[in-house]
Design an enzyme around this catalytic site. Structure first.
Site, short mmCIF file in Angstrom:
data_model
loop_
_atom_site.label_atom_id
_atom_site.label_comp_id
_atom_site.label_asym_id
_atom_site.label_seq_id
_atom_site.Cartn_x
_atom_site.Cartn_y
_atom_site.Cartn_z
N GLU A 57 73.87 -22.70 28.37
CA GLU A 57 74.33 -23.99 28.86
C GLU A 57 75.86 -24.08 28.92
O GLU A 57 76.42 -24.65 29.86
CB GLU A 57 73.77 -25.12 27.97
CG GLU A 57 72.26 -25.29 28.05
CD GLU A 57 71.50 -24.38 27.09
OE1 GLU A 57 70.26 -24.44 27.09
OE2 GLU A 57 72.15 -23.61 26.36
N LYS A 113 53.62 -11.51 27.44
CA LYS A 113 53.38 -12.95 27.32
C LYS A 113 52.02 -13.27 27.94
O LYS A 113 51.72 -12.83 29.05
CB LYS A 113 54.49 -13.73 28.02
CG LYS A 113 54.48 -15.22 27.74
CD LYS A 113 55.72 -15.89 28.33
CE LYS A 113 55.73 -17.39 28.03
NZ LYS A 113 56.92 -18.07 28.59
N ARG A 149 74.33 -29.09 24.16
CA ARG A 149 74.89 -27.82 23.72
C ARG A 149 76.18 -27.48 24.46
O ARG A 149 76.88 -26.55 24.08
CB ARG A 149 73.85 -26.72 23.94
CG ARG A 149 72.46 -27.09 23.47
CD ARG A 149 71.49 -25.94 23.57
NE ARG A 149 71.47 -25.20 22.32
CZ ARG A 149 70.77 -24.09 22.13
NH1 ARG A 149 70.07 -23.57 23.12
NH2 ARG A 149 70.79 -23.48 20.97
#
Length: 641
Positions: free
Chosen positions: A377, A288, A405
Site C-alpha cells: 500500500e 491453494k 497502512r
C-alpha cells in the site's frame, strides 16, 4: 444440516489429542480435516481455498510443536480454519464469521492458541520475532516461535523489514514461507520470479535432497551432521542458483523448498528444525485449494466463494426477479474505463486487489495503464504520486482499512506536494463478516485531518460516477478521496451521463421543518427510508445529502442551522473526528446553537456480522435513525398524540 467430523478428527479437541496419534495416522487426520472444512464452508460460507492449501502444514505444526506454549502466528488468517478446528473450536466452527460467532481470523481473546490477532497481511514475522525476543529476555530458551507467511504477503515492505531484523536478532524464530503463487489474485513482481527460480531448479533441488538425506545417513553425532550438511548446502547454493542466496544474505538459515502436502516430510523437517537455534526460514510449496479440484483450478473465485454444492461445485446465487443494482466496486471498474477512453492521462493502481476493487477490467482492456503492485500500500500511494508529478491522473484504489497502512505517504508524498491523486477507498464503513480488521471505520477522520485533501462520498452509483469524473478534470489540482461501501448500490440503471460536482456542494433530498438529517455517503439511503417512516407519524424531517465532508457545503449548513434547532448527522465511519465532528466544528465556529445527535460507528471495536446486523447494532440503520429522530422530537409526538 448436521455436519460430523471423521473418525480421528472427532477425537481431537485440542492439539494434545493430536499428539497421541501415530505419524502414520496423520494422513487420515489431514483428509478428515480437509473434508470437514469443505462440508462446513459449503453450507455456512467463509474463506475456502487458503485453508485447504495448508491442511498438512497445520497438522504438522500442532503435532510437532507444543502449542500454545510454542507460539504460532498465522499471517492474514484466511488459512487458519484448520488451526481453529484443532484448537478447541470444532463444534463452534459452523458459527465462523456469523454475528456473535467465531471470528474468521485468529483473535487473541478467542483462544490462547491465537497468539496474535491478524487480518491485514505481512505482520507475522514482526510479531513472532517480538515474541521470540521477549522469550530470550525471560530465559525461555526452549520456547519455539513460528510465523507462517504466504508468498503474497512476503511482497510487503513490512515483511522485509522484519526479515532484515530477524537475521541479526538473537532470537529463536522459524519463518515458514508458504509458496503457492497466490494471495487473493495471482502474485506479481520479482519475488514471485525469484521463488519460481528456486522451486524449479532441478540441480538445486537434487542437491537439496541429497543434503537432507545425509542428515539421517552419516554415522556421526547429530550436531556434527547438521553443521556438516549446512556447510555443504550453503557452499552449493551459490554455485547452483545465484538467486537462492536472498534469505541467506539476510543471515537466515534457509531450508527447502519442500512439498507442503507431504505430511511425513513436513513433520520430519519441523522436528529437525526444532533443534536448530536462531532465525531460520523453511520454504514449502503448496497448492491453494488443495483437495478440491475446482478450487485448485480457479483459486481466485474459490478464495471465498459463498455457499456452494460441494458435489457439483455450483456456487449458489441469490435468485432475483428484477434487475439488481451493481456492486459499487464494479461501477468504479467500468467507469474508470469510460473515463480513460476520454482522457489518455488516466491510470489505475491497486495493491493486490484487482478483482476485489474491479480494476481488473481496466487491467484486461488497458494493460499499459492499470497495474497491480502487490501487497504494498505504501508503494502504491507513492508510485501514484510519482506518476502524478508527470501529469498522469492516477486513480489509486485501495480498501479503506488497507489505506491506513499508507497514511504517511498520503501526507508526505501526496498532500504536502498537492498532487491530484484520486484515492478510491473501497469497502469504506462496516464491511460485514470480515470484522474489525477490515472495517473501513477511520478514513473520514484521518483523511479530513490532512490539508489540501478533498474528502467525498457518493450516496449512489450516479454520484460515484460524477465524483470520479470531477476528480480527473483539469480544474482539480488537489488530492481527491472518494469513499464507497462494499457491495450493492441502489440503482439498477446506473450508466448515467457524467456531470461535474463542484467540491463542497451538497444537495437537499427532502424539505422539512421538524428535524434536519444530514447524511454523508451511502447511509443517505437509510435516511430516505427513515424519513418515510417518520412521515407516518406526521413528522416532517428534512434530508440533506452533504456529499463532501471536506470542504463542507457551508451555504447549506448556514441554511440548516438557521432553520433547525435539532440536527442528526449520519455516516458509515467513526463518529470521533468524522463527518458529524466536522458539522459540530462548523456550528461552534459560527456561534450556532442546536441539539445534535451524531450517528455512526461508536468509539469501540465493532465485531463481525452481516452489514445490516452491524448497522442495527450501531444505531444508524433506517430504524435507528427514525428512533433517534423520535427521541429528539418526543414532546412534539406527545402533543400530536
Amino acid at each position: 444440516m448436521n455436519i460430523t467430523a471423521g473418525q480421528l478428527l472427532g477425537q481431537i479437541a485440542y492439539p494434545s489429542d493430536l499428539r497421541k496419534l501415530s505419524k502414520e495416522q496423520l494422513h487420515q487426520v489431514c483428509e478428515e480435516l480437509r473434508q470437514y472444512i469443505i462440508d462446513v464452508v459449503s453450507v455456512h460460507g467463509g474463506h475456502f481455498a487458503a485453508s485447504l492449501g495448508v491442511i498438512e502444514l497445520t497438522v504438522a505444526l500442532h503435532y510437532v510443536f507444543n502449542t500454545p506454549y510454542d507460539q504460532l502466528v498465522w499471517d492474514v488468517g484466511h488459512q487458519a480454519y484448520g488451526h481453529k478446528i484443532l484448537t478447541g473450536r470444532r463444534e463452534a466452527f459452523p458459527t465462523n464469521r456469523k454475528y456473535k460467532g467465531l471470528s474468521g481470523f485468529p483473535k487473541r481473546d478467542e483462544s490462547p492458541y491465537d497468539t496474535f490477532g491478524v487480518g491485514h497481511s505481512s505482520t507475522s514475522i514482526s510479531a513472532a520475532l517480538g515474541m521470540a525476543m521477549a522469550s530470550h529476555y525471560k530465559g525461555e530458551f526452549d520456547r519455539q516461535h513460528i510465523a507462517v507467511i504466504g508468498d503474497g504477503a512476503m511482497t510487503a515492505g513490512m515483511a522485509f523489514e522484519a526479515l532484515n531484523h530477524a537475521g541479526v536478532a538473537n532470537a529463536n524464530v522459524l519463518i515458514i514461507l508458504n509458496d503457492n503463487c497466490m494471495s487473493i489474485d495471482p502474485n506479481v513482481g520479482a519475488l514471485k520470479e525469484y521463488l519460481t527460480d528456486i522451486t524449479t531448479s532441478p540441480t538445486y533441488n537434487k542437491i537439496r535432497d541429497d543434503v537432507w538425506h545425509l542428515l539421517g545417513k552419516l554415522p556421526v553425532g547429530k550436531r556434527f551432521t547438521r553443521e556438516m550438511a549446512s556447510k555443504l548446502e550453503a557452499s552449493l547454493k551459490g554455485v547452483v542458483s545465484r538467486s537462492s542466496n536472498l534469505f541467506e544474505a539476510l543471515k537466515l538459515r534457509y531450508f527447502g523448498p519442500i512439498d507442503g502436502h507431504n505430511i511425513t516430510k513436513l513433520t520430519d523437517t519441523l522436528q529437525d528444525l526444532k533443534d536448530i537455534p536462531g532465525p531460520k526460514l523453511l520454504h514449502i510449496v503448496t497448492t491453494k485449494g488443495k483437495g478440491y479440484a475446482l478450487a485448485e483450478k480457479d483459486q481466485t473465485t474459490w478464495h471465498a466463494p459463498g455457499l456452494f454444492d460441494k458435489i457439483t461445485g455450483e456456487i449458489f446465487k441469490k435468485q432475483v426477479e428484477k434487475p439488481q443494482p451493481p456492486k459499487y466496486q464494479d461501477v468504479f471498474g467500468h467507469t474508470i474505463i469510460e473515463l480513460a477512453e476520454q482522457n489518455d492521462k488516466i491510470m489505475g493502481i491497486t495493491p493486490a486487489m484487482p478483482s476485489g476493487s474491479s480494476l481488473k477490467f481496466m487491467m484486461e482492456k488497458m494493460p499499459d495503464r492499470a497495474f497491480d503492485v502487490g501487497i504494498c500500500e505504501q508503494h502504491a500511494v507513492t508510485l501514484s504520486a510519482g506518476l502524478a508529478t508527470q501529469g498522469m491522473r492516477v486513480f489509486c484504489t485501495i480498501y479503506s482499512s488497507f489505506m491506513q497502512r499508507a497514511f504517511d505517504q498520503a501526507v508526505h508524498d501526496v498532500a504536502i506536494q498537492q498532487l491530484p491523486v484520486v484515492f478510491c477507498l473501497d469497502r469504506a464503513g462496516l464491511v460485514g463478516e470480515d470484522g474489525p480488521t477490515h472495517h473501513g471505520a477511520y478514513d473520514i477522520a484521518y483523511m479530513r485531518s490532512i490539508p489540501n485533501v478533498i474528502v467525498s462520498a457518493p450516496m449512489n452509483e450516479e454520484e460515484l460516477r460524477n465524483l470520479m469524473y470531477t476528480a480527473q478534470l483539469p480544474s482539480n489540482q488537489q488530492p481527491f478521496v472518494i469513499r464507497y461501501p462494499r457491495g450493492q448500490g441502489v440503482m439498477p440503471e446506473w450508466r448515467t451521463p457524467f456531470r461535474e460536482i463542484k467540491p463542497g456542494t451538497g444537495r437537499k433530498i427532502r424539505d422539512g421543518k421538524d428535524v434536519a438529517i444530514l447524511s454523508f455517503g451511502h447511509p443517505g439511503n437509510f435516511v430516505v427510508e427513515a424519513c418515510k417512516e417518520l412521515a407516518n407519524d406526521d413528522l416532517q424531517p428534512a434530508h440533506y445529502d452533504m456529499r463532501f465532508t471536506k470542504p463542507l457545503d457551508e451555504a447549506m449548513l448556514h441554511e440548516v442551522f438557521s432553520k433547525f434547532n435539532k440536527v442528526i448527522t449520519v455516516e458509515d465511519g467513526a463518529v470521533q473526528g468524522g463527518f458529524g465532528s466536522a458539522v459540530l466544528e462548523f456550528m461552534a465556529a459560527h456561534n450556532y446553537t442546536a441539539q445534535i445527535k451524531m450517528l455512526g460507528i461508536p468509539d469501540r471495536i465493532i465485531e463481525h456480522g452481516k452489514p445490516e446486523e452491524l448497522y442495527r447494532e450501531c444505531g444508524y440503520d433506517a430504524a435507528g435513525i427514525a428512533r433517534t429522530a423520535r427521541e429528539m422530537l418526543k414532546s412534539k409526538i406527545t402533543v400530536i398524540a
